[in-house]
Structures are given as C-alpha cells and as structure tokens.
Enzyme design. Structure first.
Site, PDB file in Angstrom:
ATOM      1  N   ASP A  68       1.010  -1.046  -0.103  1.00 41.99           N
ATOM      2  CA  ASP A  68       0.199   0.245   0.354  1.00 41.99           C
ATOM      3  C   ASP A  68       0.763   1.571  -0.037  1.00 41.99           C
ATOM      4  O   ASP A  68       0.250   1.949  -0.889  1.00 41.99           O
ATOM      5  CB  ASP A  68      -0.912   0.531   1.523  1.00 41.99           C
TER       6      ASP A  68
ATOM      7  N   TYR B 241       2.481   1.945  -3.822  1.00 43.71           N
ATOM      8  CA  TYR B 241       0.790   2.377  -4.331  1.00 43.71           C
ATOM      9  C   TYR B 241       1.173   3.830  -3.921  1.00 43.71           C
ATOM     10  O   TYR B 241       1.399   4.522  -4.754  1.00 43.71           O
ATOM     11  CB  TYR B 241       0.060   1.821  -3.973  1.00 43.71           C
ATOM     12  N   ASP B 242       0.913   4.445  -2.657  1.00 41.44           N
ATOM     13  CA  ASP B 242       0.733   5.549  -2.537  1.00 41.44           C
ATOM     14  C   ASP B 242       1.936   6.298  -2.794  1.00 41.44           C
ATOM     15  O   ASP B 242       1.403   8.119  -3.133  1.00 41.44           O
ATOM     16  CB  ASP B 242       0.444   5.656  -0.821  1.00 41.44           C
TER      17      ASP B 242
ATOM     18  N   SER C 106     -18.005   5.457  -7.504  1.00 45.06           N
ATOM     19  CA  SER C 106     -17.115   5.524  -6.874  1.00 45.06           C
ATOM     20  C   SER C 106     -16.509   7.426  -5.904  1.00 45.06           C
ATOM     21  O   SER C 106     -17.202   7.664  -6.126  1.00 45.06           O
ATOM     22  CB  SER C 106     -15.151   6.074  -8.094  1.00 45.06           C
ATOM     23  N   LEU C 107     -15.969   7.650  -5.466  1.00 45.11           N
ATOM     24  CA  LEU C 107     -15.986   8.666  -4.751  1.00 45.11           C
ATOM     25  C   LEU C 107     -14.955   9.505  -6.157  1.00 45.11           C
ATOM     26  O   LEU C 107     -13.478   8.941  -5.466  1.00 45.11           O
ATOM     27  CB  LEU C 107     -15.591   9.151  -3.304  1.00 45.11           C
TER      28      LEU C 107
ATOM     29  N   LYS D 114     -14.349   6.676   6.240  1.00 46.74           N
ATOM     30  CA  LYS D 114     -13.869   5.907   4.426  1.00 46.74           C
ATOM     31  C   LYS D 114     -13.397   4.162   4.822  1.00 46.74           C
ATOM     32  O   LYS D 114     -12.260   4.729   5.315  1.00 46.74           O
ATOM     33  CB  LYS D 114     -13.054   6.279   3.358  1.00 46.74           C
TER      34      LYS D 114
ATOM     35  N   ARG E 133     -18.222  -4.828  -6.748  1.00 47.92           N
ATOM     36  CA  ARG E 133     -18.124  -3.667  -7.547  1.00 47.92           C
ATOM     37  C   ARG E 133     -18.465  -3.811  -8.853  1.00 47.92           C
ATOM     38  O   ARG E 133     -18.725  -3.313  -9.530  1.00 47.92           O
ATOM     39  CB  ARG E 133     -17.711  -3.041  -7.238  1.00 47.92           C
TER      40      ARG E 133
ATOM     41  N   LYS F 147     -20.359  14.116   2.866  1.00 42.42           N
ATOM     42  CA  LYS F 147     -21.319  14.015   1.633  1.00 42.42           C
ATOM     43  C   LYS F 147     -22.168  15.062   2.275  1.00 42.42           C
ATOM     44  O   LYS F 147     -23.196  15.429   3.188  1.00 42.42           O
ATOM     45  CB  LYS F 147     -22.289  12.399   2.029  1.00 42.42           C
TER      46      LYS F 147
ATOM     47  N   CYS G  26      28.123   1.787  35.262  1.00 44.97           N
ATOM     48  CA  CYS G  26      27.717   1.834  33.760  1.00 44.97           C
ATOM     49  C   CYS G  26      27.876   3.468  34.260  1.00 44.97           C
ATOM     50  O   CYS G  26      26.405   4.115  34.496  1.00 44.97           O
ATOM     51  CB  CYS G  26      27.075   1.370  33.409  1.00 44.97           C
TER      52      CYS G  26
HETATM   53  S1  IVH Z   1     -20.553   5.996  -0.867  1.00 45.28           S
HETATM   54  C1  IVH Z   1     -22.309   7.231  -4.325  1.00 45.28           C
HETATM   55  N1  IVH Z   1     -19.288   6.091   1.930  1.00 45.28           N
HETATM   56  O1  IVH Z   1     -15.138   3.872  -1.157  1.00 45.28           O
HETATM   57  C2  IVH Z   1     -21.825   7.193  -3.491  1.00 45.28           C
HETATM   58  N2  IVH Z   1     -18.505   4.687   0.061  1.00 45.28           N
HETATM   59  O2  IVH Z   1     -13.608   5.016  -3.391  1.00 45.28           O
HETATM   60  C3  IVH Z   1     -20.087   6.213  -3.123  1.00 45.28           C
HETATM   61  N3  IVH Z   1     -16.201   3.502   0.535  1.00 45.28           N
HETATM   62  O3  IVH Z   1     -15.896   2.279  -3.854  1.00 45.28           O
HETATM   63  C4  IVH Z   1     -20.285   5.395  -2.440  1.00 45.28           C
HETATM   64  N4  IVH Z   1     -16.703   4.170   2.913  1.00 45.28           N
HETATM   65  O4  IVH Z   1     -17.026   1.325  -1.494  1.00 45.28           O
HETATM   66  C5  IVH Z   1     -19.368   5.790   0.510  1.00 45.28           C
HETATM   67  N5  IVH Z   1     -18.461   5.848   3.853  1.00 45.28           N
HETATM   68  C6  IVH Z   1     -18.196   5.624   2.572  1.00 45.28           C
HETATM   69  C7  IVH Z   1     -17.306   5.133   2.528  1.00 45.28           C
HETATM   70  C8  IVH Z   1     -16.580   4.990   0.884  1.00 45.28           C
HETATM   71  C9  IVH Z   1     -15.445   3.263   2.166  1.00 45.28           C
HETATM   72  C10 IVH Z   1     -15.513   2.718  -0.966  1.00 45.28           C
HETATM   73  C11 IVH Z   1     -16.669   2.521  -1.722  1.00 45.28           C
HETATM   74  C12 IVH Z   1     -16.609   2.958  -2.714  1.00 45.28           C
HETATM   75  C13 IVH Z   1     -15.314   3.722  -2.850  1.00 45.28           C
HETATM   76  C14 IVH Z   1     -14.856   4.756  -3.919  1.00 45.28           C
END
Ligand code: IVH
Length: 676
Positions: free
Chosen positions: A32, A35-36, A80-81, A113, A134, A288, A430
């Site tokens: 990881d 990758y980062d 995705s986000l 997350k 997914r 969100k 010592c």
């Molecule tokens: S919301 C439409 N909430 O992150 C909104 N996703 O990088 C999409 N993930 O595929 C998802 N924690 O599997 C949401 N609190 C969270 C999340 C989350 C992890 C994952 C999710 C998504 C990925 C995107």
C-alpha cells in the site's frame, strides 16, 4: 515539457496496471505504501500542471470499456468517490457547493471511509436475494452465498415500512484483530499471507467454500441504499442511515452532521489522530451533502457524485536509507539498537532515528546497513521501520553486528536465550546507566525538575560534580558558578528547580526510584495502598500481591528492591540529605464509603469549568480513585471537560464510561462534596 508529459503518462499507466492487479485480479504485487508513494508523485504533478488532465482522458478514451462480469447488473451503478489528499481540496469542494447551491444552511454528513470491499445487497420484500461485488460499477460478481454467512448482514430485515425492492450498499471489512489472527494461522500452516485487511476481506468474500468465508468473521458496514420501488421514506442521507440501522444494518458510530466547515475539518483531524486505535482499517473520511434534494441538484459525473468527497489520509510511510545503527543503554542496562536514517519528512516531522527494539526485530526484518527501508509512525507519532525493500538492496549492504561489550563501560554484555534482552550488568558502575537513572529520577513523572536536562546532567557528570540523584539534590549555587558555561542565571535556575522538586508525593518518589516495571500507574497504586514511606519500605510480598491491578513481576521486582539493604540506605539518604518532603505524606485518604471511583482507574480529558483540574483530581483520589494519564484497557472512567482530546474516541472504542462535568457535580454532591 515533453519529459513531464511522458513521466506523467508513465506514472498513470503504472498506477492503472497496479489498480488492475489489485481490484480485478486481487493479486497486488506492491505494498500500500509503495502504491501511495507512486500516487502522491502522480497527484503532485497533476496539481502542478493542470493541462496534464487531458492527457489522461485521451489515454483512457483509446480503450474500450471492459466488462469483467457480464450478467449481474446493478440496478443503480456503483459509483466511485472523488478524492482529495489535502484539506485545501476539501475547502474548494465545500465552498463550491456553498456558493452555487446555498439555499440556507447546507448540512454535510461526515463518516468514515472504510478500507474494505464494496458490496451491493438486493432485498425483495425485506429478504436478501442477491449480493454483488462492485465489478466495473455496472455489473459485479455474485457472492450471495458468501453474504449469507457474514454475521451482521441481515437475511431478513426487521422493523416496518420495508420497501418492495432495495439495494443496500456498504463495505465488507475485516477487523484488525481478525486479520492478525488469520495471518498468524496462515503463517503457521504455510499458507498465503495477506498484505492488508482489505486484501484479506476481498479474498475471504470471494471464497468458493463459504465455510471459509464464515470462519473469517467479516463485518459489513452499511453506508447507503437505493430504493428501487418508489416509496420515499426519507429526505436526507442521515435519515436514510437511521432507517437502515432500524432495519438491522450496522452503521458506524463515527459520524457527524453539521453545516460548519471547521467542525468538518476537526472531525477529519480527530479521526486522523485516532485511526490507529479503531478496530478496523480506514483510509480517510467521506463528506456527503445530507439533503437528497440538494444532492440531486448538484448531480453526478459519470464516475462519481458531485455532492460527496473522500478526504484521504496520506500514507504515513516513506522510503529512506538505513545509515548506521547505534546501541543505546537504558537506565536498567538494557541495550536498544537505534537506526540512524537519512532524514525524511513524515506526517509533519523530520524523522532520522527509529528504535529497532532488539536483535529479534532486526533478524525478522532481515535488515542490513545501507538498505532501503519503509518507515511509518505508530499512532502518528513513534517512527518504526516497517519493512525493507529487498529488491533495492545494494552490494554495499552490511550486516548489523551486535556489540559483545557495553559501549559505555566495556563490561561483557549479558544475552538472554531468545535474543530479546542484551544487558549491561555493571549497574551504577556504568556511566551511561547512571546518566539515564538521574534523568529518570528528575523526569516529568518523577520528582520533575523542569529544565534539568540530559545536556546539563551530562555536563555535570563529565566534570564529576554528580554521580547520583542525591548528588544533584545537594548541588550548591557557588559550586555551579565555578563551572564552565554556567552564569548566575543558569546556575540559579538549576538550583531553584532542584529545590522546588524536593516537595513531592510518595508516588512520584516511588516512580523516580526507577525500579524495573514500576511505572506511573503502579507507583500510584503502591503509594495509595501503603500510604507512607515507612510502610512502603517494610512491605511484604503478600501485601504487594493484595494490590489490585499489580502483576506478579511488578510485585516481585518491588519486593526485591526493598529487600536490598543498600537500596534502603540510599532511600534514607535521599530523604534526609536530599531534604525530600512528601507534601501529602500522612494525608493519604482511605475512603470509608463505597464510592463509584473506589479502586477505579480514571483518566481526565479537556478543560474544566467547575473547578481546576487539580481539585478534581484531589477529590477523585480522596474518593478512592486512581488517576492515570493515558487510556488503557484497564481504564474504567473518562472524565470529560470542554474541548476534549482524542481520548474520547479512544475511550468509546473501548466502551469506557464517560462522565461529563454536569454529572460529575451530581456525583460529588452525593458524597457531600460541594464545588465552590
Ligand atoms: S459512498 C455514490 N461512503 O469507497 C457514493 N463509499 O472510493 C459512493 N467507501 O466504492 C460510495 N467508505 O466502496 C461511500 N462511507 C463511505 C465509504 C465508501 C468506503 C468505498 C466505496 C466506494 C469507494 C470509492
């Protein structure tokens, strides 16, 4: 220009390749942090040269969209986000929404997350009928049978107003403790070792044999749903999560609903601080827009919703080089190898040293001088070498040789059987051990002579002014003035701090003696149990064993120390010649009544308004409680003032009872204690 372009595209291709190995084939070949490391390089180029964005788009458009799984379509795509790796990225996202869609106060919902595998669960009339991964976002792999054996995925929903057809979304995770157990077991049976919890969760979810999935104790964190039959029973994301909770899904408790950007940023900082203490792995937070109506107005790109963003934690790992290894002597003579590294910036601090603990650690890491090493910071603080990059090993790699003789006094070192302890047994003979003992004696939890630093101690020892803590307590102003580097002011400061620290408590004094395994907590317990130095000196092993929360090793160490006549003689000299006074020597309170604090281990956090922190501590001590600084598994109560620190989150992960100031006033008044 062209070289930047090529570098950028190469990095992008490399990242996509690793994405493919990771997400599709589930066989990552880099860690990881590696990758980062690549991603951060890519991201900083993208931020610096905005025009590079199009290069990526052009590259992507050359490839046809690949459907990895053809038939199992999601009703609504699994998007995705959008990611940001810094706070500025979030501020831009937030301001953009506030400025363009502000119809009053926009509320934002913050959550964790989760670092696992996305899963979509389909429920008809409240019954789980299908579970899909997914996949490419449009169709996924069917893992229904596996989902049935994940304990916290409800097969039948509970409660009322259950929709006809609903897709529930969330993340399948493996808790850190289960991950460790799994890898320990795999190692023992020479099976595949998983790189991280996400990997392990993915591998466990996609098992053909569902009994294996069941055994792996996976956990499903739910973060949303789509109701396909069109009954609308909620209008906000937070209501949606409440509904899901009532249906029987697990929703994380680390959430925040607010319209205040500072609170959002504080949530991010707080979670970043405590993430290592959480039971599961997370890689950031997600923010969100709460109102579904506003979400709809803001809309979507074809990859992600424009109303949500993930603020990711940057990896706290970095690569650097091991230059050499020093062998440090502790106050009990134990030798600790310490790595000297090429300095690197990690989580805002320059790191150039990391403890290597003992010979075993070095052997397990297969570490050599001149190796490239991956360093991280435990709890965001303590630097630790996580691994070496074996394919970067050069011909100049050299073995690390442990010394046979003490680097300070040259006496032969003792080596225990399993190589975990290498110790200089010369004790007070010592010089480095003595230096550490003096430092410990006057340290923060000891007598606390503020400003009496290791530099001053070394200087005074070098000029043979001091050999023991007692010599320090007997130092005279005129004497110091004769010494190089001491002026009137600095000499006065040293004498003053050494004078002030003589007024102390029994527990500080016990800690200062530096008995092996007797830290702050144990010193407190011992001082409270015996109440006076006299009784402490004459303690019996039986009495020590009666003290709750003191283990056998500690009581043996303490008893043996007090049985040594030289030690007792030294203690008496410290008291008499060093003029140490115990400020609450005879005032140790033995509570006559059962109180809720009696024999409990208590921690305080935050600022107190009802009275000073010191007064609260004194009252609790008098009610029979033990105060300690850090939360551990043994902590029973956390007293919470204003602006509490991350102890609150840590305490809630350990289910520790929390008492706020209001409740504290009530409790005190029950014992007839009035706060002025
Ligand atoms: S919301 C439409 N909430 O992150 C909104 N996703 O990088 C999409 N993930 O595929 C998802 N924690 O599997 C949401 N609190 C969270 C999340 C989350 C992890 C994952 C999710 C998504 C990925 C995107």
């Amino acid at each position: 220009m062209n070289s930047i372009k090529n570098r950028f595209l190469d990095l992008y291709k490399l990242l996509r390749y690793h994405d493919y190995l990771y997400h599709v084939l589930n066989i990552p070949i880099i860690s990881d942090s590696e990758y980062d490391f690549l991603f951060k390089k890519f991201y900083s180029l993208k931020k610096k040269y905005v025009y590079l964005e199009n290069i990526v788009k052009n590259y992507d458009s050359k490839f046809p969209k690949v459907n990895y799984c053809k038939f199992n379509n999601h009703f609504t795509p699994m998007l995705s986000l959008e990611n940001t790796f810094d706070i500025n990225g979030y501020i831009k996202f937030h301001n953009n929404i506030e400025n363009n869609f502000n119809h009053g106060n926009i509320k934002f919902f913050c959550e964790l997350k989760f670092d696992g595998v996305a899963l979509s669960l389909l429920y008809r009339k409240g019954i789980l009928i299908r579970a899909l991964t997914r996949g490419d976002g449009y169709s996924g792999e069917d893992v229904t049978k596996n989902a049935y054996v994940i304990n916290n995925i409800p097969i039948n929903l509970i409660g009322d107003k259950i929709p006809e057809l609903m897709e529930v979304r969330g993340e399948v995770c493996m808790l850190k403790k289960d991950f460790q157990n799994l890898n320990t077991l795999s190692k023992r049976n020479s099976q595949k070792i998983f790189l991280n919890t996400r990997n392990a969760a993915a591998g466990s979810l996609r098992q053909k044999n569902i009994l294996i999935t069941k055994k792996r104790n996976l956990f499903f964190y739910c973060y949303g749903c789509n109701i396909i039959s069109n009954i609308k029973i909620y209008s906000t994301h937070s209501d949606q999560l409440n509904m899901l909770r009532n249906f029987g899904f697990s929703i994380s408790q680390y959430i925040l609903l607010t319209s205040n950007i500072n609170k959002i940023l504080n949530f991010y900082y707080l979670i970043q601080k405590v993430r290592n203490f959480l039971s599961l792995h997370i890689d950031g937070i997600v923010v969100k827009v709460d109102s579904l109506a506003v979400q709809n107005k803001i809309g979507y790109t074809n990859k992600f919703p424009k109303w949500a963003i993930a603020i990711k934690f940057v990896s706290h790992s970095a690569k650097t080089k091991l230059l050499s290894v020093d062998f440090q002597i502790g106050r009990t003579g134990i030798i600790t190898p310490v790595a000297n590294l090429t300095p690197i910036l990690l989580s805002g601090a320059i790191i150039q040293k990391a403890s290597l603990y003992n010979k075993n650690t070095i052997e397990k890491l297969n570490l050599c001088i001149n190796d490239t090493v991956v360093v991280h910071r435990i709890g965001d603080v303590i630097p630790k070498i996580k691994s070496i990059v074996i394919y970067d090993r050069l011909h100049n790699a050299k073995n690390i040789n442990f010394p046979k003789y003490c680097p300070s006094c040259r006496s032969l070192l003792y080596n225990n059987e399993n190589n975990t302890i290498i110790q200089c047994l010369a004790g007070v003979n010592c010089i480095d051990q003595r230096k550490k003992q003096i430092e410990h004696f006057f340290s923060k939890h000891g007598l606390y002579a503020k400003g009496f630093s290791i530099g001053i101690i070394t200087h005074l020892m070098f000029h043979r002014y001091i050999r023991t803590p007692l010599d320090c307590l007997k130092l005279q102003f005129e004497e110091l003035l004769k010494l190089k580097y001491f002026g009137k002011k600095s000499a006065y400061n040293v004498i003053d701090t050494l004078k002030q620290c003589k007024k102390t408590t029994l527990s500080r004094f016990i800690y200062a003696l530096g008995i092996s395994e007797i830290g702050v907590e144990n010193a407190n317990l011992i001082s409270k149990y015996f109440g006076s130095l006299d009784k402490v000196i004459n303690c019996t092993l039986h009495e020590l064993q009666q003290i709750k929360n003191i283990g056998n090793i500690c009581s043996n160490n303490f008893f043996n120390f007090m049985r040594d006549k030289n030690n007792i003689k030294y203690i008496m000299q410290l008291i008499k010649q060093g003029r140490i006074i115990f400020i609450n020597k005879n005032k140790v309170f033995i509570p006559h009544q059962e109180t809720i604090f009696l024999d409990k281990t208590i921690v305080l956090t935050g600022k107190f308004t009802i009275c000073s922190r010191k007064s609260i501590i004194n009252i609790i001590l008098n009610l029979g409680g033990n105060i300690i600084n850090h939360i551990t598994k043994k902590t029973s109560i956390l007293i919470v003032g204003n602006n509490p620190g991350n102890k609150v989150v840590y305490a809630s992960t350990l289910n520790i009872r929390m008492i706020l100031e209001d409740e504290l006033i009530n409790i005190f008044s029950r014992y007839n204690i009035k706060i002025k």
